[in-house]
Design a protein around this motif. Sequence first.
Motif, PDB file in Angstrom:
ATOM      1  N   LEU A 126      21.969  79.299-104.389  1.00 23.84           N
ATOM      2  CA  LEU A 126      22.059  78.472-103.180  1.00 23.84           C
ATOM      3  C   LEU A 126      23.469  78.524-102.599  1.00 23.84           C
ATOM      4  O   LEU A 126      23.663  78.630-101.377  1.00 23.84           O
ATOM      5  CB  LEU A 126      21.689  77.024-103.515  1.00 23.84           C
ATOM      6  N   MET A 127      24.467  78.418-103.489  1.00 19.65           N
ATOM      7  CA  MET A 127      25.851  78.446-103.011  1.00 19.65           C
ATOM      8  C   MET A 127      26.166  79.801-102.367  1.00 19.65           C
ATOM      9  O   MET A 127      26.863  79.880-101.346  1.00 19.65           O
ATOM     10  CB  MET A 127      26.803  78.167-104.179  1.00 19.65           C
ATOM     11  N   LEU A 128      25.619  80.897-102.948  1.00 15.88           N
ATOM     12  CA  LEU A 128      25.843  82.221-102.361  1.00 15.88           C
ATOM     13  C   LEU A 128      25.200  82.330-100.981  1.00 15.88           C
ATOM     14  O   LEU A 128      25.801  82.830-100.023  1.00 15.88           O
ATOM     15  CB  LEU A 128      25.267  83.295-103.291  1.00 15.88           C
ATOM     16  N   MET A 129      23.950  81.824-100.870  1.00 13.98           N
ATOM     17  CA  MET A 129      23.265  81.892 -99.581  1.00 13.98           C
ATOM     18  C   MET A 129      24.030  81.108 -98.523  1.00 13.98           C
ATOM     19  O   MET A 129      24.202  81.557 -97.382  1.00 13.98           O
ATOM     20  CB  MET A 129      21.838  81.359 -99.725  1.00 13.98           C
ATOM     21  N   ALA A 130      24.480  79.889 -98.895  1.00 15.53           N
ATOM     22  CA  ALA A 130      25.216  79.071 -97.941  1.00 15.53           C
ATOM     23  C   ALA A 130      26.531  79.751 -97.550  1.00 15.53           C
ATOM     24  O   ALA A 130      26.930  79.748 -96.375  1.00 15.53           O
ATOM     25  CB  ALA A 130      25.483  77.691 -98.529  1.00 15.53           C
ATOM     26  N   GLY A 131      27.201  80.357 -98.527  1.00 17.36           N
ATOM     27  CA  GLY A 131      28.480  81.024 -98.233  1.00 17.36           C
ATOM     28  C   GLY A 131      28.293  82.228 -97.324  1.00 17.36           C
ATOM     29  O   GLY A 131      29.044  82.416 -96.355  1.00 17.36           O
ATOM     30  N   PHE A 132      27.264  83.034 -97.619  1.00 20.73           N
ATOM     31  CA  PHE A 132      27.014  84.201 -96.765  1.00 20.73           C
ATOM     32  C   PHE A 132      26.626  83.767 -95.357  1.00 20.73           C
ATOM     33  O   PHE A 132      27.046  84.370 -94.360  1.00 20.73           O
ATOM     34  CB  PHE A 132      25.906  85.065 -97.373  1.00 20.73           C
ATOM     35  N   ALA A 133      25.789  82.716 -95.256  1.00 21.21           N
ATOM     36  CA  ALA A 133      25.391  82.245 -93.933  1.00 21.21           C
ATOM     37  C   ALA A 133      26.610  81.770 -93.147  1.00 21.21           C
ATOM     38  O   ALA A 133      26.718  81.982 -91.934  1.00 21.21           O
ATOM     39  CB  ALA A 133      24.365  81.122 -94.070  1.00 21.21           C
ATOM     40  N   ARG A 134      27.549  81.072 -93.839  1.00 23.78           N
ATOM     41  CA  ARG A 134      28.748  80.569 -93.175  1.00 23.78           C
ATOM     42  C   ARG A 134      29.622  81.727 -92.679  1.00 23.78           C
ATOM     43  O   ARG A 134      30.166  81.706 -91.567  1.00 23.78           O
ATOM     44  CB  ARG A 134      29.532  79.682 -94.138  1.00 23.78           C
ATOM     45  N   GLN A 135      29.754  82.800 -93.496  1.00 18.49           N
ATOM     46  CA  GLN A 135      30.566  83.952 -93.088  1.00 18.49           C
ATOM     47  C   GLN A 135      29.968  84.649 -91.873  1.00 18.49           C
ATOM     48  O   GLN A 135      30.663  85.010 -90.927  1.00 18.49           O
ATOM     49  CB  GLN A 135      30.682  84.935 -94.257  1.00 18.49           C
ATOM     50  N   VAL A 136      28.629  84.844 -91.913  1.00 18.28           N
ATOM     51  CA  VAL A 136      27.980  85.518 -90.771  1.00 18.28           C
ATOM     52  C   VAL A 136      28.108  84.671 -89.514  1.00 18.28           C
ATOM     53  O   VAL A 136      28.359  85.186 -88.417  1.00 18.28           O
ATOM     54  CB  VAL A 136      26.496  85.781 -91.116  1.00 18.28           C
ATOM     55  N   ARG A 137      27.929  83.323 -89.650  1.00 14.78           N
ATOM     56  CA  ARG A 137      28.008  82.449 -88.464  1.00 14.78           C
ATOM     57  C   ARG A 137      29.381  82.505 -87.824  1.00 14.78           C
ATOM     58  O   ARG A 137      29.520  82.514 -86.587  1.00 14.78           O
ATOM     59  CB  ARG A 137      27.665  81.016 -88.869  1.00 14.78           C
ATOM     60  N   LYS A 138      30.450  82.545 -88.642  1.00 14.85           N
ATOM     61  CA  LYS A 138      31.806  82.560 -88.086  1.00 14.85           C
ATOM     62  C   LYS A 138      32.107  83.858 -87.332  1.00 14.85           C
ATOM     63  O   LYS A 138      32.974  83.886 -86.446  1.00 14.85           O
ATOM     64  CB  LYS A 138      32.821  82.359 -89.211  1.00 14.85           C
ATOM     65  N   ARG A 139      31.378  84.917 -87.684  1.00  7.27           N
ATOM     66  CA  ARG A 139      31.620  86.189 -86.998  1.00  7.27           C
ATOM     67  C   ARG A 139      30.826  86.326 -85.703  1.00  7.27           C
ATOM     68  O   ARG A 139      31.074  87.228 -84.911  1.00  7.27           O
ATOM     69  CB  ARG A 139      31.266  87.344 -87.927  1.00  7.27           C
ATOM     70  N   LEU A 140      29.841  85.424 -85.517  1.00  8.38           N
ATOM     71  CA  LEU A 140      29.031  85.494 -84.297  1.00  8.38           C
ATOM     72  C   LEU A 140      29.701  84.735 -83.162  1.00  8.38           C
ATOM     73  O   LEU A 140      30.418  83.747 -83.388  1.00  8.38           O
ATOM     74  CB  LEU A 140      27.642  84.911 -84.543  1.00  8.38           C
ATOM     75  N   PRO A 141      29.445  85.134 -81.929  1.00  9.10           N
ATOM     76  CA  PRO A 141      29.960  84.366 -80.775  1.00  9.10           C
ATOM     77  C   PRO A 141      29.365  82.960 -80.794  1.00  9.10           C
ATOM     78  O   PRO A 141      28.257  82.749 -81.290  1.00  9.10           O
ATOM     79  CB  PRO A 141      29.481  85.178 -79.561  1.00  9.10           C
ATOM     80  N   GLU A 142      30.088  81.999 -80.218  1.00  5.23           N
ATOM     81  CA  GLU A 142      29.681  80.598 -80.245  1.00  5.23           C
ATOM     82  C   GLU A 142      28.317  80.393 -79.588  1.00  5.23           C
ATOM     83  O   GLU A 142      27.529  79.562 -80.016  1.00  5.23           O
ATOM     84  CB  GLU A 142      30.739  79.728 -79.546  1.00  5.23           C
ATOM     85  N   GLY A 143      28.028  81.146 -78.570  1.00  5.42           N
ATOM     86  CA  GLY A 143      26.763  80.936 -77.861  1.00  5.42           C
ATOM     87  C   GLY A 143      25.604  81.741 -78.409  1.00  5.42           C
ATOM     88  O   GLY A 143      24.508  81.706 -77.823  1.00  5.42           O
ATOM     89  N   ASP A 144      25.825  82.480 -79.465  1.00  2.00           N
ATOM     90  CA  ASP A 144      24.757  83.321 -80.003  1.00  2.00           C
ATOM     91  C   ASP A 144      23.589  82.446 -80.488  1.00  2.00           C
ATOM     92  O   ASP A 144      23.798  81.392 -81.093  1.00  2.00           O
ATOM     93  CB  ASP A 144      25.293  84.143 -81.179  1.00  2.00           C
ATOM     94  N   LYS A 145      22.349  82.890 -80.232  1.00  2.00           N
ATOM     95  CA  LYS A 145      21.172  82.084 -80.578  1.00  2.00           C
ATOM     96  C   LYS A 145      20.974  81.970 -82.096  1.00  2.00           C
ATOM     97  O   LYS A 145      20.252  81.082 -82.564  1.00  2.00           O
ATOM     98  CB  LYS A 145      19.919  82.705 -79.964  1.00  2.00           C
ATOM     99  N   ASP A 146      21.577  82.847 -82.871  1.00  2.00           N
ATOM    100  CA  ASP A 146      21.415  82.781 -84.330  1.00  2.00           C
ATOM    101  C   ASP A 146      22.388  81.822 -84.996  1.00  2.00           C
ATOM    102  O   ASP A 146      22.288  81.566 -86.196  1.00  2.00           O
ATOM    103  CB  ASP A 146      21.605  84.171 -84.948  1.00  2.00           C
ATOM    104  N   VAL A 147      23.363  81.304 -84.230  1.00  2.00           N
ATOM    105  CA  VAL A 147      24.348  80.394 -84.827  1.00  2.00           C
ATOM    106  C   VAL A 147      23.662  79.145 -85.365  1.00  2.00           C
ATOM    107  O   VAL A 147      23.915  78.687 -86.487  1.00  2.00           O
ATOM    108  CB  VAL A 147      25.438  80.031 -83.796  1.00  2.00           C
ATOM    109  N   GLU A 148      22.761  78.542 -84.544  1.00  2.00           N
ATOM    110  CA  GLU A 148      22.086  77.320 -84.968  1.00  2.00           C
ATOM    111  C   GLU A 148      21.208  77.568 -86.198  1.00  2.00           C
ATOM    112  O   GLU A 148      21.105  76.734 -87.085  1.00  2.00           O
ATOM    113  CB  GLU A 148      21.230  76.761 -83.824  1.00  2.00           C
ATOM    114  N   LYS A 149      20.563  78.741 -86.252  1.00  2.00           N
ATOM    115  CA  LYS A 149      19.725  79.043 -87.420  1.00  2.00           C
ATOM    116  C   LYS A 149      20.563  79.130 -88.689  1.00  2.00           C
ATOM    117  O   LYS A 149      20.183  78.659 -89.754  1.00  2.00           O
ATOM    118  CB  LYS A 149      18.987  80.365 -87.200  1.00  2.00           C
ATOM    119  N   LEU A 150      21.758  79.745 -88.568  1.00  2.00           N
ATOM    120  CA  LEU A 150      22.631  79.845 -89.738  1.00  2.00           C
ATOM    121  C   LEU A 150      23.153  78.479 -90.160  1.00  2.00           C
ATOM    122  O   LEU A 150      23.330  78.196 -91.345  1.00  2.00           O
ATOM    123  CB  LEU A 150      23.794  80.796 -89.440  1.00  2.00           C
ATOM    124  N   LYS A 151      23.410  77.595 -89.170  1.00  2.00           N
ATOM    125  CA  LYS A 151      23.851  76.236 -89.515  1.00  2.00           C
ATOM    126  C   LYS A 151      22.749  75.507 -90.279  1.00  2.00           C
ATOM    127  O   LYS A 151      23.023  74.759 -91.221  1.00  2.00           O
ATOM    128  CB  LYS A 151      24.197  75.457 -88.240  1.00  2.00           C
TER     129      LYS A 151
END
Length: 585
Positions: free
Chosen positions: A389-414
Amino acid sequence: MTRKFLAAAIALFVILTSVVAFMGWRAKNEIEQVVTDQFNGQQLLLAEKIAADIDEHFTFLKTSLHSLSDIWRQSPADAAHPYAAIPPFFQMLKHWKVLAMGFARGDTGPAKWFDGRGELEGDAGIDPAQALAFARDPARAGSAFTGRVTVPDTGPFAGKRVVVMAVGVSGQDGDPAVSGAILLVLDAMAVAREYAQGVRSGATGYAWVVDDQGFFLDHYEDRFVGQHSIEARRERNPSLDWSRIESLLRDRILTGQTGTDWYMSGWHRGVISEMKKLAAFCPAHPSGTDDPDNIWGVCLAAPVTEVQGLIGRLVVREWLLVGLFEAVVFFGFVVAMYFSMRFSRMLGTEVERKKEELVKAQEKLIRSERFAAIGQAAAHISHEIKNPLMLMAGFARQVRKRLPEGDKDVEKLKIIEQEAGRLENLLVEVRDFSRPAPPHIDFGDINTTVEETAKMMAEGLKARQVTVRTETLPGIPAVPHDPNRVRQVLINLMKNAAEAMPGGGEIRVTTDFADGFAVLRVSDTGGGIPPDVAGRIFEPFCTTKESGTGLGLAVCQRIVEDHKGEIAYASSPGKGTTFTVKLPV
């Protein structure tokens, strides 16, 4: 030749039919006997557990009386009368169904009694002569007296079935002579109800308890309590023959035997009809070995239909097969033999299956004592799931930070991060509940622990419009506790209080000292605890919150119990809830 063959076929048919009918009848009886023995064996286990609990209850009270006697013996010559030490002991023992405590000297007037509201007037309807004689008997030195169940005619206990217990107290200045006796009056029916009420055997079986005179101390039907067990039955159904239960009660139950039997009854849980009941019984010994005739009888009773219900489907199938078998036998010996063998195999399989089911049911009682081992396995699994779980959350956080703020996948990663965090919190609570770390208890200032926790929580609760007010009582003696574990209890209680006030409010955290306990209280101004869950809030996984785990209060209870303390609550709808934690000093 045809006539001889027909006669031989008919004779063979009759013989085979008789043999099959006899075998079926015998198999049915054997199955019923096996199931009955197993069922009664399980009832006996329940009866023995109730009797053991009753014996432990009296053993605890004897130990408490000896403790009070030791306090008197060790007091200096000018110490107060031992009656002065009785009220605080009564406050501790009243939850053990003690109605009153007192002191009798015998040569200086009647006994003095105390019931929590103050000193009782007169002799309270209790004659302490037998207890005093027991205490002063040199052959019984150091033993506690437990009387038989009596019903006082006068006083505050008139009409109640009570038991008098006592222990002698020695004279002061090293005088070994017994100068009096410390007494207590115990509600016998309340003790029996505490351990027998609600116990169920099978689907409808229940427990009942009688004293040494055969009077009901507890029964499923409240109107029987306090009545003689035989006379009450005769009064309700005078036309029924009660001789078997009368003999069972007189010759076995009230003589201290343990075993199983049956008797006839006229009703069961609202069903009015003559029926056979299975009974398993054993004795409870309130006085231990001091009075082997002072026996309470504990019995589990259930109608024999409880057993018949288990094998009813098998019996119906058996006779259907017998009928089919007879019809086939009439047309041919070979076909009849085939069905006979098939029937025997099926019958043997069903017998073994029923035996296995009963053995498994018995093993289930034993497995319930191994819950601790299961808890360790749950903690291990929680640990193994937490890392991915911690790995999944960490990877999701890394991918979200690399996406533009308005990207539609940001909310899914959050959402992935939030859900992973919620599951991580759930696993932590499951781990804490199933395998709690042992507390590191040391003497410390409880006020410091409370103030630091309240200050830490106050900052975070301001955003919810919740204020925290702390009131600590100076001078509380050092309390043996683990600050981290007690802090965890306070945090859980304050979080619950804040969640009970979604529109804001006030949390009041106070400390007090009473009866040798440091008392911590956490109060809120919320809507109170819903009545439908009020009796289950300390049960694991009981929650009214959509995202809650229901383990917070269960963990709190376990932590407090690890500190030899108590946790309780008081709640009023619309006025708030107060949780009280008592830690021994």
